[in-house]
Design a protein around this motif. Structure first.
Motif, PDB file in Angstrom:
ATOM      1  N   LEU A   1      31.957  65.462  15.342  1.00 13.46           N
ATOM      2  CA  LEU A   1      30.955  65.847  16.334  1.00 13.46           C
ATOM      3  C   LEU A   1      31.558  65.944  17.728  1.00 13.46           C
ATOM      4  O   LEU A   1      31.171  66.799  18.539  1.00 13.46           O
ATOM      5  N   ALA A   2      32.516  65.068  18.023  1.00  9.19           N
ATOM      6  CA  ALA A   2      33.194  65.140  19.315  1.00  9.19           C
ATOM      7  C   ALA A   2      33.978  66.436  19.455  1.00  9.19           C
ATOM      8  O   ALA A   2      34.008  67.050  20.524  1.00  9.19           O
ATOM      9  N   LEU A   3      34.616  66.885  18.359  1.00  6.37           N
ATOM     10  CA  LEU A   3      35.318  68.164  18.405  1.00  6.37           C
ATOM     11  C   LEU A   3      34.354  69.327  18.660  1.00  6.37           C
ATOM     12  O   LEU A   3      34.686  70.270  19.385  1.00  6.37           O
ATOM     13  N   LEU A   4      33.167  69.250  18.082  1.00  9.60           N
ATOM     14  CA  LEU A   4      32.185  70.297  18.334  1.00  9.60           C
ATOM     15  C   LEU A   4      31.755  70.311  19.796  1.00  9.60           C
ATOM     16  O   LEU A   4      31.523  71.382  20.386  1.00  9.60           O
TER      17      LEU A   4
ATOM     18  N   SER B   1      34.499  74.754  25.603  1.00  3.99           N
ATOM     19  CA  SER B   1      35.618  75.719  25.640  1.00  3.99           C
ATOM     20  C   SER B   1      36.929  75.043  26.010  1.00  3.99           C
ATOM     21  O   SER B   1      37.792  75.646  26.669  1.00  3.99           O
ATOM     22  N   THR B   2      37.090  73.791  25.581  1.00  2.12           N
ATOM     23  CA  THR B   2      38.345  73.090  25.830  1.00  2.12           C
ATOM     24  C   THR B   2      39.232  73.033  24.598  1.00  2.12           C
ATOM     25  O   THR B   2      40.399  72.623  24.710  1.00  2.12           O
ATOM     26  N   VAL B   3      38.736  73.423  23.445  1.00  2.00           N
ATOM     27  CA  VAL B   3      39.540  73.480  22.217  1.00  2.00           C
ATOM     28  C   VAL B   3      39.194  74.764  21.479  1.00  2.00           C
ATOM     29  O   VAL B   3      38.126  75.361  21.678  1.00  2.00           O
ATOM     30  N   GLN B   4      40.119  75.191  20.612  1.00  2.00           N
ATOM     31  CA  GLN B   4      39.925  76.338  19.737  1.00  2.00           C
ATOM     32  C   GLN B   4      40.267  75.926  18.310  1.00  2.00           C
ATOM     33  O   GLN B   4      41.171  75.116  18.087  1.00  2.00           O
ATOM     34  N   PHE B   5      39.534  76.491  17.350  1.00  2.00           N
ATOM     35  CA  PHE B   5      39.743  76.174  15.940  1.00  2.00           C
ATOM     36  C   PHE B   5      40.445  77.337  15.248  1.00  2.00           C
ATOM     37  O   PHE B   5      40.157  78.509  15.539  1.00  2.00           O
TER      38      PHE B   5
ATOM     39  N   LEU C   1      42.117  72.559   8.849  1.00  2.00           N
ATOM     40  CA  LEU C   1      41.591  72.994  10.142  1.00  2.00           C
ATOM     41  C   LEU C   1      42.572  72.583  11.238  1.00  2.00           C
ATOM     42  O   LEU C   1      42.913  71.404  11.377  1.00  2.00           O
ATOM     43  N   HIS C   2      43.009  73.578  12.014  1.00  2.00           N
ATOM     44  CA  HIS C   2      43.932  73.333  13.129  1.00  2.00           C
ATOM     45  C   HIS C   2      43.148  73.415  14.439  1.00  2.00           C
ATOM     46  O   HIS C   2      42.352  74.330  14.653  1.00  2.00           O
ATOM     47  N   VAL C   3      43.411  72.443  15.338  1.00  2.00           N
ATOM     48  CA  VAL C   3      42.721  72.357  16.620  1.00  2.00           C
ATOM     49  C   VAL C   3      43.758  72.572  17.729  1.00  2.00           C
ATOM     50  O   VAL C   3      44.799  71.891  17.754  1.00  2.00           O
ATOM     51  N   ARG C   4      43.472  73.489  18.640  1.00  2.00           N
ATOM     52  CA  ARG C   4      44.391  73.805  19.739  1.00  2.00           C
ATOM     53  C   ARG C   4      43.711  73.497  21.072  1.00  2.00           C
ATOM     54  O   ARG C   4      42.585  73.901  21.313  1.00  2.00           O
TER      55      ARG C   4
END
Length: 287
Positions: free
Chosen positions: A236-239, A245-249, A258-261
């Motif tokens: 939920l924190a990643l969502l 708009s601080t991370v991209q999936f 799932l890769h997080v950038r």
């Protein structure tokens, strides 16, 4: 209501008569002669008018027929006659009613039941056909026998060698596992005493970790989680970070890793925002 006598019409010829009807009760009228159930079939196919059948004569003939049989009378045949006779009587009563305006409610009910009576005829025919099919299948099954012979010699060599793959020591372990007393069942109470998990605290942790690493997989981000609720909170924190708009999936295929950038700026900026997340988490807890 009186019953009309049959008119002198040509005798309808039945399509076929089953051999199994030999010796059973047959109807002999001026306009029909044959098995009783065939009479119902002709009426249902509109090849004979039910008003032209003298049911009182059919009933008298059947009573005489059963008396002649004496102790050898068949209960199934008598029951079948009663069902067909009752159906024909209802059909005839409905057909003899006038087709003009009906003032009597009872007569109106008979007219409305005419289609239901005809449906009963069709249902009776369906039962007869299914019973004949079952009898045919049963007779065919009695003529079948299993092939009780040994395997031919040319196929014996094709059989693979039996490999159990279990030695005596393994059998002993299996036996010990089977006969070992099972522990009494217990109900875990850990979920009742589990503390609250803050999504903002996990968001602050992910900000710092992703800002330093740049990219990471979801498996790496939840590797230090001890409980399932912590994994859920981190997801939920990643969502929340994605909404900011601080991370991209990135995910190449469905159900793949799932890769997080990280796209939220420098480490210093991420540190400031992480402190703000922790402060808001404390305000929500004590406020």
């Amino acid at each position: 209501m009186t019953e009309t006598e049959p008119a002198g019409k040509s005798e309808p010829r039945p399509e076929s008569v089953d051999e199994g009807t030999a010796g059973r009760f047959k109807v002999r009228l001026a306009n029909f002669e044959g098995p009783f159930d065939l009479l119902l079939q002709l009426i249902s196919q509109h090849q004979m008018d039910v008003t032209e059948v003298a049911l009182h004569q059919v009933t008298d003939d059947f009573i005489a027929y059963t008396r002649a049989l004496g102790a050898e009378w068949d209960l199934d045949e008598t029951t079948e006659f009663l069902v067909i006779a009752a159906t024909l009587l209802d059909l005839k009563a409905a057909r003899l009613l006038p087709s003009a305006e009906v003032e009597d409610e009872d007569d109106l009910a008979l007219l409305e039941a005419r289609d239901l009576l005809f449906a009963r005829v069709l249902q009776y025919r369906a039962y007869k056909q299914v019973a004949a099919l079952f009898a045919e299948l049963e007779a065919g099954a009695l003529r079948r026998y299993p092939r009780s012979v040994a395997l031919e010699d040319r196929f014996l060599g094709l059989l693979p060698e039996v490999m159990l793959g279990v030695n005596p020591a393994k059998f002993a372990e299996i036996a010990l596992a089977v006969f070992r007393p099972k522990p009494p069942p217990t109900v875990s109470l850990d979920h009742l005493h589990m503390g609250k998990v803050s999504v903002r605290e996990h968001a602050a942790l992910l900000r710092l970790r992703l800002a330093e690493a740049g990219t990471a997989t979801f498996t790496d981000l939840v590797a230090d989680c001890e409980h399932t609720i912590e994994v859920v909170a981190r997801f939920l924190a990643l969502l929340e970070l994605y909404r900011e708009s601080t991370v991209q999936f990135e995910q190449l295929e469905a159900l793949e890793e799932l890769h997080v950038r990280w796209t939220g700026g420098s480490v210093e900026q991420a540190t400031v925002e992480a402190e703000q997340d922790r402060a808001r988490s404390e305000d929500e807890e004590y406020g």
